[in-house]
Design a protein around this motif. Structure first.
Motif, mmCIF file in Angstrom:
data_model
loop_
_atom_site.group_PDB
_atom_site.id
_atom_site.type_symbol
_atom_site.label_atom_id
_atom_site.label_comp_id
_atom_site.label_asym_id
_atom_site.label_seq_id
_atom_site.Cartn_x
_atom_site.Cartn_y
_atom_site.Cartn_z
ATOM 1 N N VAL A 152 0.801 -1.260 0.028
ATOM 2 C CA VAL A 152 0.126 -0.031 -0.015
ATOM 3 C C VAL A 152 1.006 1.268 0.099
ATOM 4 O O VAL A 152 0.390 2.246 -0.795
ATOM 5 C CB VAL A 152 -0.871 0.036 1.065
ATOM 6 C CG1 VAL A 152 -1.749 1.273 1.363
ATOM 7 C CG2 VAL A 152 -1.925 -1.093 0.923
ATOM 8 N N LYS A 155 2.379 1.505 -3.359
ATOM 9 C CA LYS A 155 1.339 1.199 -4.461
ATOM 10 C C LYS A 155 1.864 0.285 -5.268
ATOM 11 O O LYS A 155 1.965 0.242 -6.822
ATOM 12 C CB LYS A 155 1.120 2.430 -5.148
ATOM 13 C CG LYS A 155 0.498 3.624 -4.287
ATOM 14 C CD LYS A 155 0.364 4.924 -5.168
ATOM 15 C CE LYS A 155 -0.614 6.012 -4.113
ATOM 16 N NZ LYS A 155 -0.272 6.024 -2.898
ATOM 17 N N GLN A 187 -7.995 -6.757 2.963
ATOM 18 C CA GLN A 187 -8.730 -5.818 2.699
ATOM 19 C C GLN A 187 -7.898 -4.151 2.492
ATOM 20 O O GLN A 187 -8.822 -3.518 1.578
ATOM 21 C CB GLN A 187 -9.900 -5.618 3.798
ATOM 22 C CG GLN A 187 -11.078 -4.783 3.587
ATOM 23 C CD GLN A 187 -11.788 -4.873 2.382
ATOM 24 O OE1 GLN A 187 -11.925 -6.399 2.043
ATOM 25 N NE2 GLN A 187 -12.533 -4.179 1.963
ATOM 26 N N MET A 188 -7.128 -4.190 2.973
ATOM 27 C CA MET A 188 -6.092 -2.684 2.867
ATOM 28 C C MET A 188 -5.781 -2.498 1.294
ATOM 29 O O MET A 188 -6.227 -1.479 0.846
ATOM 30 C CB MET A 188 -5.009 -2.748 3.690
ATOM 31 C CG MET A 188 -5.267 -2.745 5.126
ATOM 32 S SD MET A 188 -3.845 -2.968 6.171
ATOM 33 C CE MET A 188 -2.677 -1.988 5.358
ATOM 34 N N ARG A 190 -7.389 -4.095 -1.170
ATOM 35 C CA ARG A 190 -8.744 -3.814 -1.760
ATOM 36 C C ARG A 190 -9.054 -2.367 -1.838
ATOM 37 O O ARG A 190 -9.325 -1.981 -2.748
ATOM 38 C CB ARG A 190 -9.807 -4.706 -1.188
ATOM 39 C CG ARG A 190 -9.814 -5.882 -1.135
ATOM 40 C CD ARG A 190 -10.292 -6.739 -2.230
ATOM 41 N NE ARG A 190 -10.629 -8.207 -2.191
ATOM 42 C CZ ARG A 190 -9.647 -9.123 -2.436
ATOM 43 N NH1 ARG A 190 -8.315 -8.802 -2.622
ATOM 44 N NH2 ARG A 190 -9.776 -10.214 -2.273
ATOM 45 N N GLU A 191 -9.054 -1.681 -0.862
ATOM 46 C CA GLU A 191 -9.279 -0.507 -0.699
ATOM 47 C C GLU A 191 -8.358 0.465 -1.349
ATOM 48 O O GLU A 191 -8.863 1.672 -1.757
ATOM 49 C CB GLU A 191 -9.583 0.062 0.839
ATOM 50 C CG GLU A 191 -10.731 -0.797 1.694
ATOM 51 C CD GLU A 191 -10.539 -0.406 3.104
ATOM 52 O OE1 GLU A 191 -9.715 0.248 3.662
ATOM 53 O OE2 GLU A 191 -11.576 -1.078 3.699
ATOM 54 N N ALA A 192 -7.317 0.151 -1.624
ATOM 55 C CA ALA A 192 -6.178 0.801 -2.123
ATOM 56 C C ALA A 192 -6.149 0.435 -3.634
ATOM 57 O O ALA A 192 -5.608 1.135 -4.379
ATOM 58 C CB ALA A 192 -4.838 0.368 -1.620
ATOM 59 N N GLY A 193 -6.956 -0.420 -4.229
ATOM 60 C CA GLY A 193 -7.078 -0.862 -5.437
ATOM 61 C C GLY A 193 -5.942 -1.408 -6.125
ATOM 62 O O GLY A 193 -5.553 -1.088 -7.079
#
Length: 310
Positions: A152, A155, A187-188, A190-193
């Motif tokens: 994350v 990226k 899930q972190m 997922r939320e960061a795409g």
């Protein structure tokens, strides 16, 4: 000529000139029983050259084959409390840990690294089944969180290679708590795409299968890998029925929709490069743009004849 010259001297010479032969030059295939020379087996990524059986591969060897030119940097993982339950069975838990560390040369059952795969930078995590069965303890939970946080932060996509017998019983409920912790870490992403790809290797079972090993955006498995929560023998004893041939193996799960691909280990890097570049909206890989097998310094060394030319 006498018996001293003919017998005693050669005998003495043979004793002093005898070389020690390493015991690990040959490996027996678990599937077909073939004896495989260690160098040939290593060059084939621990895949049997006779029956194509995929043997265990340590995380460090896997990363060396995966990352461009075998170059990667390790991601530091917070070390949890040692022996929180003061657990003891036939041995004390710290004794088992020290034995596993001595046998594998690794600190724990998961290794996290960052590097480039086909010019695509990623974070990767891999479990070591030879370290206490790759069991999921607090360190493994910390490793997945550290990998997700690094991904994350930078990226980057996360690729995870699973191989485990389940949760680590020596840590009791604390090991089971790593299932929701790992799920939150995914899930972190997922939320960061960010893409999360799972490569399931033999065997992946228990709580690992019930959590982060089955949450990938893309699920890939090596051939004939056992992937399950409870093993076939337990299920047969419970339902008292004979299970289909190949039950809970990669190919069976692919046919029943639980996997996206079953990929040979030698093709895994190319497969991951294609998927990663597609998920990160990059153009398809160009063969000529991929890293050379040797570093650039070695590539520019002039031929011997040219160097000697006046």
């Amino acid at each position: 000529m006498n018996w001293i010259t003919n017998y005693v001297r050669p005998r003495i010479n043979s004793l002093f000139s005898r070389r020690e032969v390493p015991e690990n030059l040959w490996t027996k295939c678990d599937e077909c029983g073939s004896m495989l020379f260690h160098r040939e087996l290593s060059e084939n990524l621990n895949v049997c050259t006779n029956c194509d059986h995929h043997m265990a591969l340590t995380p460090r060897d896997r990363f060396t084959a995966l990352f461009d030119n075998g170059v990667f940097s390790e991601v530091q993982v917070p070390v949890p409390v040692a022996d929180p339950l003061h657990f003891r069975d036939q041995k004390k838990y710290p004794d088992r840990m020290r034995a596993a560390q001595r046998n594998t040369g690794e600190a724990e059952a998961m290794l996290v690294a960052e590097g480039e795969v086909g010019r695509t930078r990623i974070v990767a995590a891999a479990q070591d089944f030879s370290f206490m069965g790759g069991s999921m303890g607090m360190f493994v939970g910390n490793a997945i969180i550290a990998a997700a946080e690094r991904a994350v932060e930078r990226k980057l996509p996360l690729v995870l290679f699973s191989a485990a017998g389940g949760a680590r019983m020596q840590e009791g409920i604390l090991s089971l708590m790593q299932m929701p912790r790992a799920t939150v870490a995914i899930q972190m992403l997922r939320e960061a795409g960010l893409p999360y790809i799972v490569v399931l290797t033999h065997p992946t079972t228990g709580g690992v299968t019930a959590s982060y090993a089955m949450l990938g955006d893309v699920q890939i498995a090596e051939p004939n890998a056992l992937i399950c929560f409870a093993g076939p023998r337990v299920i047969e004893q419970t339902i008292r029925e004979t299970l289909p041939e190949g039950f809970q193996r990669s190919e069976y799960l692919l046919d029943h929709g639980m996997l996206d691909r079953v990929t040979h280990r030698k093709d895994m890097k190319d497969e991951l490069v294609s998927i990663l570049r597609m998920l990160t909206h990059q153009p398809p890989p160009v063969r000529g743009d991929l890293p050379a097998p040797e570093d650039e310094a070695a590539a520019i060394v002039p031929p011997k004849d040219a160097a000697e030319t006046p």
